[in-house]
Design a protein around this motif. Structure first.
Motif, PDB file in Angstrom:
ATOM      1  N   ALA A  71       0.830  -1.204   0.000  1.00  0.00           N
ATOM      2  CA  ALA A  71       0.000   0.000   0.000  1.00  0.00           C
ATOM      3  C   ALA A  71       0.864   1.254   0.000  1.00  0.00           C
ATOM      4  CB  ALA A  71      -0.931  -0.007   1.208  1.00  0.00           C
ATOM      5  N   PHE A  72       0.773   2.012  -1.088  1.00  0.00           N
ATOM      6  CA  PHE A  72       1.494   3.282  -1.201  1.00  0.00           C
ATOM      7  C   PHE A  72       0.750   4.346  -0.405  1.00  0.00           C
ATOM      8  CE2 PHE A  72       1.779   7.390  -3.548  1.00  0.00           C
ATOM      9  CZ  PHE A  72       3.073   7.706  -3.197  1.00  0.00           C
ATOM     10  N   THR A  73       1.451   4.987   0.522  1.00  0.00           N
ATOM     11  CA  THR A  73       0.861   6.014   1.383  1.00  0.00           C
ATOM     12  C   THR A  73       1.127   7.384   0.781  1.00  0.00           C
ATOM     13  OG1 THR A  73       2.877   5.910   2.713  1.00  0.00           O
ATOM     14  CG2 THR A  73       0.983   4.654   3.510  1.00  0.00           C
TER      15      THR A  73
ATOM     16  N   THR B 255      10.097  -0.931  -7.629  1.00  0.00           N
ATOM     17  CA  THR B 255      10.561  -2.061  -6.828  1.00  0.00           C
ATOM     18  C   THR B 255       9.445  -2.682  -5.990  1.00  0.00           C
ATOM     19  OG1 THR B 255      12.802  -1.184  -6.811  1.00  0.00           O
ATOM     20  CG2 THR B 255      12.269  -2.840  -5.153  1.00  0.00           C
ATOM     21  N   PRO B 256       8.683  -1.897  -5.203  1.00  0.00           N
ATOM     22  CA  PRO B 256       7.581  -2.535  -4.471  1.00  0.00           C
ATOM     23  C   PRO B 256       6.531  -3.149  -5.400  1.00  0.00           C
ATOM     24  CG  PRO B 256       8.020  -0.334  -3.595  1.00  0.00           C
ATOM     25  CD  PRO B 256       8.837  -0.493  -4.824  1.00  0.00           C
ATOM     26  N   ALA B 257       6.273  -2.493  -6.521  1.00  0.00           N
ATOM     27  CA  ALA B 257       5.292  -3.043  -7.464  1.00  0.00           C
ATOM     28  C   ALA B 257       5.792  -4.359  -8.054  1.00  0.00           C
ATOM     29  CB  ALA B 257       4.994  -2.029  -8.564  1.00  0.00           C
ATOM     30  N   ALA B 258       7.065  -4.416  -8.405  1.00  0.00           N
ATOM     31  CA  ALA B 258       7.640  -5.648  -8.941  1.00  0.00           C
ATOM     32  C   ALA B 258       7.645  -6.753  -7.887  1.00  0.00           C
ATOM     33  CB  ALA B 258       9.054  -5.391  -9.452  1.00  0.00           C
ATOM     34  N   LEU B 259       7.969  -6.397  -6.641  1.00  0.00           N
ATOM     35  CA  LEU B 259       7.930  -7.388  -5.557  1.00  0.00           C
ATOM     36  C   LEU B 259       6.520  -7.932  -5.370  1.00  0.00           C
ATOM     37  CD1 LEU B 259      10.191  -6.050  -2.686  1.00  0.00           C
ATOM     38  CD2 LEU B 259      10.288  -8.293  -3.759  1.00  0.00           C
ATOM     39  N   ALA B 260       5.546  -7.037  -5.369  1.00  0.00           N
ATOM     40  CA  ALA B 260       4.158  -7.475  -5.205  1.00  0.00           C
ATOM     41  C   ALA B 260       3.781  -8.457  -6.302  1.00  0.00           C
ATOM     42  CB  ALA B 260       3.211  -6.273  -5.219  1.00  0.00           C
ATOM     43  N   LYS B 261       4.138  -8.134  -7.533  1.00  0.00           N
ATOM     44  CA  LYS B 261       3.807  -9.028  -8.647  1.00  0.00           C
ATOM     45  C   LYS B 261       4.521 -10.368  -8.515  1.00  0.00           C
ATOM     46  CE  LYS B 261       2.249  -5.819 -12.104  1.00  0.00           C
ATOM     47  NZ  LYS B 261       2.275  -5.441 -13.508  1.00  0.00           N
ATOM     48  N   SER B 262       5.803 -10.352  -8.147  1.00  0.00           N
ATOM     49  CA  SER B 262       6.548 -11.603  -8.058  1.00  0.00           C
ATOM     50  C   SER B 262       6.072 -12.468  -6.885  1.00  0.00           C
ATOM     51  CB  SER B 262       8.051 -11.342  -7.958  1.00  0.00           C
ATOM     52  OG  SER B 262       8.375 -10.765  -6.716  1.00  0.00           O
ATOM     53  N   LEU B 263       5.477 -11.830  -5.863  1.00  0.00           N
ATOM     54  CA  LEU B 263       4.976 -12.572  -4.704  1.00  0.00           C
ATOM     55  C   LEU B 263       3.479 -12.873  -4.790  1.00  0.00           C
ATOM     56  CD1 LEU B 263       6.894 -10.592  -1.930  1.00  0.00           C
ATOM     57  CD2 LEU B 263       7.413 -12.899  -2.785  1.00  0.00           C
ATOM     58  N   GLY B 264       2.864 -12.534  -5.915  1.00  0.00           N
ATOM     59  CA  GLY B 264       1.427 -12.776  -6.073  1.00  0.00           C
ATOM     60  C   GLY B 264       0.578 -11.807  -5.277  1.00  0.00           C
ATOM     61  N   GLY B 265       1.068 -10.587  -5.122  1.00  0.00           N
ATOM     62  CA  GLY B 265       0.378  -9.608  -4.289  1.00  0.00           C
ATOM     63  C   GLY B 265      -0.442  -8.588  -5.050  1.00  0.00           C
TER      64      GLY B 265
ATOM     65  N   PHE C 201       4.433   1.543   1.727  1.00  0.00           N
ATOM     66  CA  PHE C 201       5.662   2.047   1.116  1.00  0.00           C
ATOM     67  C   PHE C 201       5.481   3.475   0.631  1.00  0.00           C
ATOM     68  CE2 PHE C 201       3.391   0.212  -2.467  1.00  0.00           C
ATOM     69  CZ  PHE C 201       3.662   1.057  -3.532  1.00  0.00           C
ATOM     70  N   GLY C 202       6.615   4.169   0.532  1.00  0.00           N
ATOM     71  CA  GLY C 202       6.615   5.533   0.027  1.00  0.00           C
ATOM     72  C   GLY C 202       7.978   6.152   0.235  1.00  0.00           C
ATOM     73  N   GLY C 203       8.167   7.338  -0.348  1.00  0.00           N
ATOM     74  CA  GLY C 203       9.410   8.072  -0.213  1.00  0.00           C
ATOM     75  C   GLY C 203       9.142   9.496   0.231  1.00  0.00           C
TER      76      GLY C 203
ATOM     77  N   ALA D  84      10.202   2.550   3.749  1.00  0.00           N
ATOM     78  CA  ALA D  84      10.254   4.008   3.782  1.00  0.00           C
ATOM     79  C   ALA D  84      11.586   4.482   3.212  1.00  0.00           C
ATOM     80  CB  ALA D  84      10.077   4.498   5.211  1.00  0.00           C
ATOM     81  N   SER D  85      11.528   5.243   2.130  1.00  0.00           N
ATOM     82  CA  SER D  85      12.728   5.708   1.450  1.00  0.00           C
ATOM     83  C   SER D  85      12.880   7.219   1.613  1.00  0.00           C
ATOM     84  CB  SER D  85      12.601   5.355  -0.035  1.00  0.00           C
ATOM     85  OG  SER D  85      13.660   5.896  -0.776  1.00  0.00           O
ATOM     86  N   SER D  86      14.106   7.681   1.853  1.00  0.00           N
ATOM     87  CA  SER D  86      14.400   9.118   1.998  1.00  0.00           C
ATOM     88  C   SER D  86      13.411   9.782   2.942  1.00  0.00           C
ATOM     89  CB  SER D  86      14.357   9.812   0.630  1.00  0.00           C
ATOM     90  OG  SER D  86      15.280   9.239  -0.242  1.00  0.00           O
ATOM     91  N   THR D  87      13.294   9.205   4.119  1.00  0.00           N
ATOM     92  CA  THR D  87      12.203   9.546   5.021  1.00  0.00           C
ATOM     93  C   THR D  87      12.653  10.302   6.253  1.00  0.00           C
ATOM     94  OG1 THR D  87      11.076   7.578   4.270  1.00  0.00           O
ATOM     95  CG2 THR D  87      10.367   8.469   6.360  1.00  0.00           C
ATOM     96  N   PRO D  88      12.127  11.525   6.441  1.00  0.00           N
ATOM     97  CA  PRO D  88      12.395  12.224   7.707  1.00  0.00           C
ATOM     98  C   PRO D  88      11.510  11.649   8.810  1.00  0.00           C
ATOM     99  CG  PRO D  88      11.081  13.605   6.246  1.00  0.00           C
ATOM    100  CD  PRO D  88      11.375  12.338   5.501  1.00  0.00           C
TER     101      PRO D  88
END
Length: 187
Positions: free
Chosen positions: A55-57, A73-83, A145-147, A170-174
């Motif tokens: 879930a992208f926040t 990357t999260p989208a590809a992971l979701a697809k490869s894991l059947g998500g 997930f999000g940045g 969480a990427s580049s996250t304050p």
């Protein structure tokens, strides 16, 4: 005829549906039952029952349809894991406006808070998992997930809703600007 060779970007194009969720405009006012249409996108093209929900926040990035390709990357992971991948649009941005007009928006900025946004995401994810996806998603693990600010919201979802969110990307996250939050490195 000639063979068509897809470009690299064509391999990474998500296939999603654009949907809306009837969201409370104010989660903290017991007398307010006003709702607005919160936009979200769903890519369930590779879903296998029990697969994870990513879930992208969304945050101040605006129109969520423009941000879909930024998180390969999260989208590809979701697809490869059947998500499933949910791309949630933040209130007051894109088409997810909780007030009727701009004048109302100026007097309703109290509705634009981290707490309201987190409640939006908790409600949407819970209802998606339980009502929309139903039994096949009952055991699905949820990863937010999000940045940047979207990453901050992602991490806060894990901290504030640990019964719902199993992990956060969480990427580049304050993170240190939130008073009374546990230190992130304790998790």
């Amino acid at each position: 005829g000639a063979l068509h060779h897809p470009t690299h970007s064509q391999f990474n194009q998500p296939t999603y549906q654009t949907l809306t969720y009837s969201q409370l405009a104010d989660h903290f006012n017991a007398y307010g039952a006003n709702r607005f249409a919160q936009r979200y996108l769903v890519d369930d093209s590779k879903f296998i029952p029990g697969g994870p929900i990513f879930a992208f926040t969304g945050a101040e990035g605006g129109d969520v349809t423009r941000l879909v390709g930024d998180y390969g990357t999260p989208a590809a992971l979701a697809k490869s894991l059947g998500g499933v991948v949910l791309y949630m649009e933040c209130r007051f941005f894109g088409k997810s406006i909780p007030v009727a007009n701009v004048t109302g928006a100026r007097t309703s900025l109290g509705l634009l808070s981290v707490e309201q946004i987190l409640r939006d995401y908790i409600a949407l994810i819970t209802d998606y998992r339980d009502a929309v996806c139903g039994t096949p998603c009952a055991d699905s693990k949820i990863v937010t997930f999000g940045g940047s600010l979207a990453g901050t919201l992602s991490a806060l979802m894990r901290i504030r809703a640990p019964w719902l969110v199993h992990a956060s990307w969480a990427s580049s996250t304050p993170l240190f600007g939130f008073v009374n939050e546990p230190k992130i490195n304790q998790y």
